[in-house]
Design an enzyme around this catalytic site. Sequence first.
Site, PDB file in Angstrom:
ATOM      1  N   CYS A  10      -1.853   7.068  -8.469  1.00  0.00           N
ATOM      2  CA  CYS A  10      -2.644   5.975  -7.901  1.00  0.00           C
ATOM      3  C   CYS A  10      -3.591   6.585  -6.864  1.00  0.00           C
ATOM      4  O   CYS A  10      -3.820   7.784  -6.871  1.00  0.00           O
ATOM      5  CB  CYS A  10      -1.758   4.867  -7.320  1.00  0.00           C
ATOM      6  SG  CYS A  10      -0.790   5.323  -5.866  1.00  0.00           S
ATOM      7  N   ASN A  13      -0.829   7.391  -3.265  1.00  0.00           N
ATOM      8  CA  ASN A  13       0.544   7.832  -3.513  1.00  0.00           C
ATOM      9  C   ASN A  13       1.519   7.290  -2.475  1.00  0.00           C
ATOM     10  O   ASN A  13       2.466   7.946  -2.083  1.00  0.00           O
ATOM     11  CB  ASN A  13       0.616   9.359  -3.594  1.00  0.00           C
ATOM     12  CG  ASN A  13       1.938   9.887  -4.156  1.00  0.00           C
ATOM     13  OD1 ASN A  13       2.399  10.940  -3.728  1.00  0.00           O
ATOM     14  ND2 ASN A  13       2.543   9.194  -5.077  1.00  0.00           N
ATOM     15  N   CYS A  15       2.027   3.429  -2.562  1.00  0.00           N
ATOM     16  CA  CYS A  15       2.416   2.086  -3.010  1.00  0.00           C
ATOM     17  C   CYS A  15       2.833   2.078  -4.482  1.00  0.00           C
ATOM     18  O   CYS A  15       4.011   2.008  -4.803  1.00  0.00           O
ATOM     19  CB  CYS A  15       1.284   1.080  -2.807  1.00  0.00           C
ATOM     20  SG  CYS A  15       0.818   0.777  -1.097  1.00  0.00           S
ATOM     21  N   ARG A  16       1.844   2.159  -5.357  1.00  0.00           N
ATOM     22  CA  ARG A  16       2.104   1.983  -6.793  1.00  0.00           C
ATOM     23  C   ARG A  16       2.790   3.167  -7.447  1.00  0.00           C
ATOM     24  O   ARG A  16       3.801   2.996  -8.143  1.00  0.00           O
ATOM     25  CB  ARG A  16       0.790   1.693  -7.530  1.00  0.00           C
ATOM     26  CG  ARG A  16       0.134   0.401  -7.111  1.00  0.00           C
ATOM     27  CD  ARG A  16      -1.257   0.251  -7.682  1.00  0.00           C
ATOM     28  NE  ARG A  16      -2.179   1.189  -7.032  1.00  0.00           N
ATOM     29  CZ  ARG A  16      -3.442   1.354  -7.381  1.00  0.00           C
ATOM     30  NH1 ARG A  16      -3.943   0.677  -8.399  1.00  0.00           N
ATOM     31  NH2 ARG A  16      -4.225   2.199  -6.730  1.00  0.00           N
ATOM     32  N   SER A  17       2.259   4.357  -7.269  1.00  0.00           N
ATOM     33  CA  SER A  17       2.825   5.500  -8.006  1.00  0.00           C
ATOM     34  C   SER A  17       4.240   5.876  -7.565  1.00  0.00           C
ATOM     35  O   SER A  17       5.065   6.198  -8.423  1.00  0.00           O
ATOM     36  CB  SER A  17       1.877   6.702  -7.994  1.00  0.00           C
ATOM     37  OG  SER A  17       1.564   7.121  -6.704  1.00  0.00           O
ATOM     38  N   ASP A 121      -3.817  -2.643  -6.540  1.00  0.00           N
ATOM     39  CA  ASP A 121      -3.357  -1.937  -5.344  1.00  0.00           C
ATOM     40  C   ASP A 121      -2.898  -2.974  -4.321  1.00  0.00           C
ATOM     41  O   ASP A 121      -3.707  -3.738  -3.803  1.00  0.00           O
ATOM     42  CB  ASP A 121      -4.490  -1.094  -4.766  1.00  0.00           C
ATOM     43  CG  ASP A 121      -4.023  -0.155  -3.671  1.00  0.00           C
ATOM     44  OD1 ASP A 121      -2.895  -0.354  -3.146  1.00  0.00           O
ATOM     45  OD2 ASP A 121      -4.768   0.764  -3.327  1.00  0.00           O
TER      46      ASP A 121
END
Length: 154
Positions: A10, A13, A15-17, A121
């Site tokens: 993302c 690095n 939140c999402r990934s 995001d």
Amino acid sequence: MEIHSILFVCLGNICRSPLAEGIAREIARKAGLSLRLDSAGTSGWHIDEPPCERSIMVGKRHKIDISNLKGRKVSVYSDLEFDLIIAMDRQNYSDLLQLGFPREKLALMGDFGLGGQEIPDPYYFRDLDGFEKVYSMLESAITELIERILDKRL
């Protein structure tokens, strides 16, 4: 192509990934699948920082601990070894191409059972609802991804 390693990417690095990495670890474990899993960001803004508090909280709600992960920047020099590199949104995908990653190793997370949707995001969301939505999207997509790996459909 046989998949033995996956990198989730993302922007920052945090939140999402890292959530994707944690979810994938759990789903792969339950499926009895041994994979090398990691996450990284296209920016260098959060190197060595833990995931954001809300990602950690949402993970814990679902019995997934990502608090020990540390942010890092993706590198074509050290990350080319991954069999599959999955971007959370089209901008991340485009950034990975510009960094020199080969298109044949790249995928969009939303292409796994989400009809090509981007994973939004949640960093700027004020509450946990956005993080819960992201978690749900990731869990669904990663479940599809692991099923495709197990069925050799990838």
